[in-house]
Design a protein around this motif. Sequence first.
Motif, PDB file in Angstrom:
ATOM      1  N   PHE A 418      37.103 -19.255 -97.173  1.00  0.00           N
ATOM      2  CA  PHE A 418      38.433 -18.527 -98.025  1.00  0.00           C
ATOM      3  C   PHE A 418      37.988 -17.249 -99.564  1.00  0.00           C
ATOM      4  CE2 PHE A 418      40.622 -19.988 -94.511  1.00  0.00           C
ATOM      5  CZ  PHE A 418      41.392 -19.144 -94.133  1.00  0.00           C
ATOM      6  N   LYS A 419      37.662 -18.904-100.078  1.00  0.00           N
ATOM      7  CA  LYS A 419      37.727 -18.248-102.098  1.00  0.00           C
ATOM      8  C   LYS A 419      35.614 -17.462-101.641  1.00  0.00           C
ATOM      9  CE  LYS A 419      37.175 -18.338-106.407  1.00  0.00           C
ATOM     10  NZ  LYS A 419      38.569 -17.662-106.850  1.00  0.00           N
ATOM     11  N   ALA A 420      34.900 -18.182-100.556  1.00  0.00           N
ATOM     12  CA  ALA A 420      33.945 -17.743-100.610  1.00  0.00           C
ATOM     13  C   ALA A 420      33.491 -16.150-100.229  1.00  0.00           C
ATOM     14  CB  ALA A 420      32.637 -17.785-100.048  1.00  0.00           C
ATOM     15  N   ARG A 421      34.625 -16.060 -99.555  1.00  0.00           N
ATOM     16  CA  ARG A 421      35.152 -14.298 -98.657  1.00  0.00           C
ATOM     17  C   ARG A 421      35.205 -13.237 -99.956  1.00  0.00           C
ATOM     18  NH1 ARG A 421      35.476 -16.561 -93.551  1.00  0.00           N
ATOM     19  NH2 ARG A 421      37.746 -16.872 -94.353  1.00  0.00           N
ATOM     20  N   ALA A 422      36.418 -14.281-101.030  1.00  0.00           N
ATOM     21  CA  ALA A 422      37.352 -13.580-101.842  1.00  0.00           C
ATOM     22  C   ALA A 422      36.350 -12.867-102.397  1.00  0.00           C
ATOM     23  CB  ALA A 422      38.020 -14.751-102.112  1.00  0.00           C
ATOM     24  N   LEU A 423      35.595 -14.309-103.333  1.00  0.00           N
ATOM     25  CA  LEU A 423      34.654 -13.787-104.774  1.00  0.00           C
ATOM     26  C   LEU A 423      33.596 -12.820-104.443  1.00  0.00           C
ATOM     27  CD1 LEU A 423      33.426 -17.659-105.938  1.00  0.00           C
ATOM     28  CD2 LEU A 423      34.729 -15.449-107.219  1.00  0.00           C
ATOM     29  N   GLU A 424      33.132 -12.718-102.882  1.00  0.00           N
ATOM     30  CA  GLU A 424      32.398 -11.610-102.181  1.00  0.00           C
ATOM     31  C   GLU A 424      32.976 -10.138-101.913  1.00  0.00           C
ATOM     32  OE1 GLU A 424      29.550 -10.419 -98.205  1.00  0.00           O
ATOM     33  OE2 GLU A 424      30.540 -12.085 -98.206  1.00  0.00           O
ATOM     34  N   LEU A 425      34.230 -10.046-101.840  1.00  0.00           N
ATOM     35  CA  LEU A 425      34.804  -8.888-101.682  1.00  0.00           C
ATOM     36  C   LEU A 425      34.972  -8.493-103.315  1.00  0.00           C
ATOM     37  CD1 LEU A 425      36.255  -7.283 -99.503  1.00  0.00           C
ATOM     38  CD2 LEU A 425      38.334  -8.500-100.612  1.00  0.00           C
ATOM     39  N   LYS A 426      35.145  -9.575-104.234  1.00  0.00           N
ATOM     40  CA  LYS A 426      35.682  -9.205-105.113  1.00  0.00           C
ATOM     41  C   LYS A 426      34.067  -8.339-106.237  1.00  0.00           C
ATOM     42  CE  LYS A 426      35.600 -11.275-109.815  1.00  0.00           C
ATOM     43  NZ  LYS A 426      35.436 -11.872-110.715  1.00  0.00           N
ATOM     44  N   GLU A 427      33.453  -8.665-105.486  1.00  0.00           N
ATOM     45  CA  GLU A 427      31.846  -8.486-106.055  1.00  0.00           C
ATOM     46  C   GLU A 427      31.746  -7.203-105.268  1.00  0.00           C
ATOM     47  OE1 GLU A 427      26.605  -8.769-106.877  1.00  0.00           O
ATOM     48  OE2 GLU A 427      28.514 -10.714-105.148  1.00  0.00           O
ATOM     49  N   LYS A 428      32.111  -6.608-104.463  1.00  0.00           N
ATOM     50  CA  LYS A 428      32.418  -5.232-103.870  1.00  0.00           C
ATOM     51  C   LYS A 428      33.135  -4.788-104.169  1.00  0.00           C
ATOM     52  CE  LYS A 428      29.933  -6.619 -99.276  1.00  0.00           C
ATOM     53  NZ  LYS A 428      29.851  -7.424 -97.701  1.00  0.00           N
ATOM     54  N   THR A 429      33.948  -4.722-104.696  1.00  0.00           N
ATOM     55  CA  THR A 429      34.882  -4.205-104.985  1.00  0.00           C
ATOM     56  C   THR A 429      34.637  -3.404-106.812  1.00  0.00           C
ATOM     57  OG1 THR A 429      36.464  -5.017-103.277  1.00  0.00           O
ATOM     58  CG2 THR A 429      37.389  -4.043-105.530  1.00  0.00           C
ATOM     59  N   LEU A 430      34.211  -4.609-107.136  1.00  0.00           N
ATOM     60  CA  LEU A 430      33.767  -3.571-108.711  1.00  0.00           C
ATOM     61  C   LEU A 430      32.540  -2.974-108.707  1.00  0.00           C
ATOM     62  CD1 LEU A 430      34.867  -7.451-110.175  1.00  0.00           C
ATOM     63  CD2 LEU A 430      36.848  -5.012-109.856  1.00  0.00           C
ATOM     64  N   ASN A 431      31.795  -2.792-107.655  1.00  0.00           N
ATOM     65  CA  ASN A 431      30.765  -2.616-106.972  1.00  0.00           C
ATOM     66  C   ASN A 431      31.320  -1.043-107.388  1.00  0.00           C
ATOM     67  OD1 ASN A 431      29.026  -4.458-107.374  1.00  0.00           O
ATOM     68  ND2 ASN A 431      27.978  -4.092-105.983  1.00  0.00           N
ATOM     69  N   ASN A 432      32.589  -0.838-107.236  1.00  0.00           N
ATOM     70  CA  ASN A 432      32.767   0.844-107.134  1.00  0.00           C
ATOM     71  C   ASN A 432      33.002   1.640-108.564  1.00  0.00           C
ATOM     72  OD1 ASN A 432      33.717   1.486-103.945  1.00  0.00           O
ATOM     73  ND2 ASN A 432      33.981  -0.055-105.067  1.00  0.00           N
ATOM     74  N   ILE A 433      33.210   0.773-109.254  1.00  0.00           N
ATOM     75  CA  ILE A 433      33.735   1.451-111.059  1.00  0.00           C
ATOM     76  C   ILE A 433      32.869   1.710-111.632  1.00  0.00           C
ATOM     77  CG2 ILE A 433      36.526   0.760-110.954  1.00  0.00           C
ATOM     78  CD1 ILE A 433      35.564  -1.833-112.071  1.00  0.00           C
ATOM     79  N   GLU A 435      28.359   1.815-112.889  1.00  0.00           N
ATOM     80  CA  GLU A 435      27.777   3.610-113.425  1.00  0.00           C
ATOM     81  C   GLU A 435      27.736   3.870-112.095  1.00  0.00           C
ATOM     82  OE1 GLU A 435      25.594   6.398-116.071  1.00  0.00           O
ATOM     83  OE2 GLU A 435      26.146   4.298-116.654  1.00  0.00           O
ATOM     84  N   GLY A 436      27.649   4.554-111.420  1.00  0.00           N
ATOM     85  CA  GLY A 436      26.536   5.402-110.264  1.00  0.00           C
ATOM     86  C   GLY A 436      27.694   4.769-109.064  1.00  0.00           C
ATOM     87  N   GLY A 437      28.760   3.980-108.638  1.00  0.00           N
ATOM     88  CA  GLY A 437      29.854   3.473-108.293  1.00  0.00           C
ATOM     89  C   GLY A 437      30.444   4.608-107.724  1.00  0.00           C
ATOM     90  N   SER A 438      31.209   4.453-105.995  1.00  0.00           N
ATOM     91  CA  SER A 438      32.461   6.250-105.707  1.00  0.00           C
ATOM     92  C   SER A 438      33.329   5.774-106.339  1.00  0.00           C
ATOM     93  CB  SER A 438      32.481   5.716-104.481  1.00  0.00           C
ATOM     94  OG  SER A 438      32.325   4.667-104.039  1.00  0.00           O
ATOM     95  N   SER A 439      33.715   4.612-106.974  1.00  0.00           N
ATOM     96  CA  SER A 439      35.157   5.374-107.720  1.00  0.00           C
ATOM     97  C   SER A 439      34.760   6.040-108.498  1.00  0.00           C
ATOM     98  CB  SER A 439      35.938   4.142-107.920  1.00  0.00           C
ATOM     99  OG  SER A 439      36.345   3.593-106.718  1.00  0.00           O
ATOM    100  N   GLU A 440      34.233   5.427-109.730  1.00  0.00           N
ATOM    101  CA  GLU A 440      33.836   5.938-111.440  1.00  0.00           C
ATOM    102  C   GLU A 440      33.203   7.409-110.680  1.00  0.00           C
ATOM    103  OE1 GLU A 440      30.144   6.414-114.470  1.00  0.00           O
ATOM    104  OE2 GLU A 440      30.521   6.896-111.944  1.00  0.00           O
ATOM    105  N   GLN A 441      32.030   7.462-110.154  1.00  0.00           N
ATOM    106  CA  GLN A 441      31.554   9.035-109.488  1.00  0.00           C
ATOM    107  C   GLN A 441      33.126  10.056-109.233  1.00  0.00           C
ATOM    108  OE1 GLN A 441      28.714   9.298-107.052  1.00  0.00           O
ATOM    109  NE2 GLN A 441      27.307   9.242-108.442  1.00  0.00           N
TER     110      GLN A 441
END
Length: 452
Positions: A418-433, A435-441
Amino acid sequence: MGNPHILVVPFPAQEHAIPLMELSQILIKHGIKITFVNTEFNHKRITNALGKEPEGQVHFVSIPDGMGAEEDRNHIGKLVEACLKFMPGELRQLIEKIKQTDDDEITCVLADMTLGLGVEVAAELGIKTAALWPPATLLLALILNIPKLIDDGVIDENGTPLKHEMIQLSLDSPTMSPSNFVWMTIEDFTTQKIIFDLMQRYNKAIEKVEWLLCNSTYNLEVGAFASVPKALPIGPLSKLDKLGNLEVNFWPEDSSCLKWLDQQPPRSTIYVAFGSITVLNPTQFQELALGLELSNRPFLWVVRPNVIEGKDDAYPEGFRNRVADRVKMVGWAPQRAVLNHPSIACFISHCGWNSTMEGVSNGVPFLCWPYFADQFLNESYICDNWKVGLRFEKDESEIIRGEEIKSKVEKLLSDENFKARALELKEKTLNNIKEGGSSEQNLKSFIEWVKS
């Protein structure tokens, strides 16, 4: 022409004001002027919570919500009806007043899409329109599918389910039960109908909106964004807004809990918080207390002043003494800072979308306790799609028992996946903000449009 000046109009509820305030504070950093509209009732609550008038670069104004001083604003049907009736006229007057008294007249209205009001008023006045959708985009996809759900015989024209098998809007979206559709989670039929009718207005309002922004990310809601092409993710807003959202809390924040957390071992502490509306009956409250006691772990518990139905205190006898050395209880917590704290092990949550996004953005696993509205959809994401949390099971009298709470805490925290998946999800989610991430753009394009 003066500077760009946005009028921000949230639905008058804590969980709607927070993401709009986060977005407002991001826009201010880009030189955009913000006037933030609260209802008079909520403006008073924020002022009382802060102990002073809210201040900062956001300019706060207030308008009446059309309800009497003694009326219950937690009655969602009455609140929606009053707002729909009174607020459009009040907003028109406010925009006119700003035009006459402010060097920078309103150049854009940023409305909360869940009420749609600001959109309609701005469109009538020929002002640019944008909207933020504060819940999960999946809920918007569901609402836009209402005509099809009626045609397919899943629900009738009042929104009442005719079929009870699970439905799925797209391959990447969680399955959902028609009995958990957002309007069906409200107890009385009259209110269900008010909410269902309001939601059917969204199709028209969305056509008028030039920008439809969502506090979400593509990786979290692939299927939902495919279903609503106009919706653009700009989240997670709580990680983009570095100024904090103190100005829109309806209760005074107790930040002493952060010092207490500093004294707890890493990943040891259960954080328990149910948002601003959840109410527990005294039996359920007692079972929650017993479950936390049985967990034998430190816990930080947010006990809002009005969280127990009809009572101020329903703690089991001797409970406070027995857990005194490992508990911190507060009336309201600085949640973003709490979830970012290394001592937090898991989050027992009502699964409101802000809380869901904040938990995901900090890599915290969940134990899900949805209360109403979209919270059941969010629970499906957490448990079924992202697999970063577990559900509680109720007994035959609809109560989650202390033993069940203890057992799920143990199950969640003894399984490192659970913790491992939560950390992986966090990383993928924060990649969006980044520079160049979809949320940032998306956000960058929106800011350019506001300034153009």
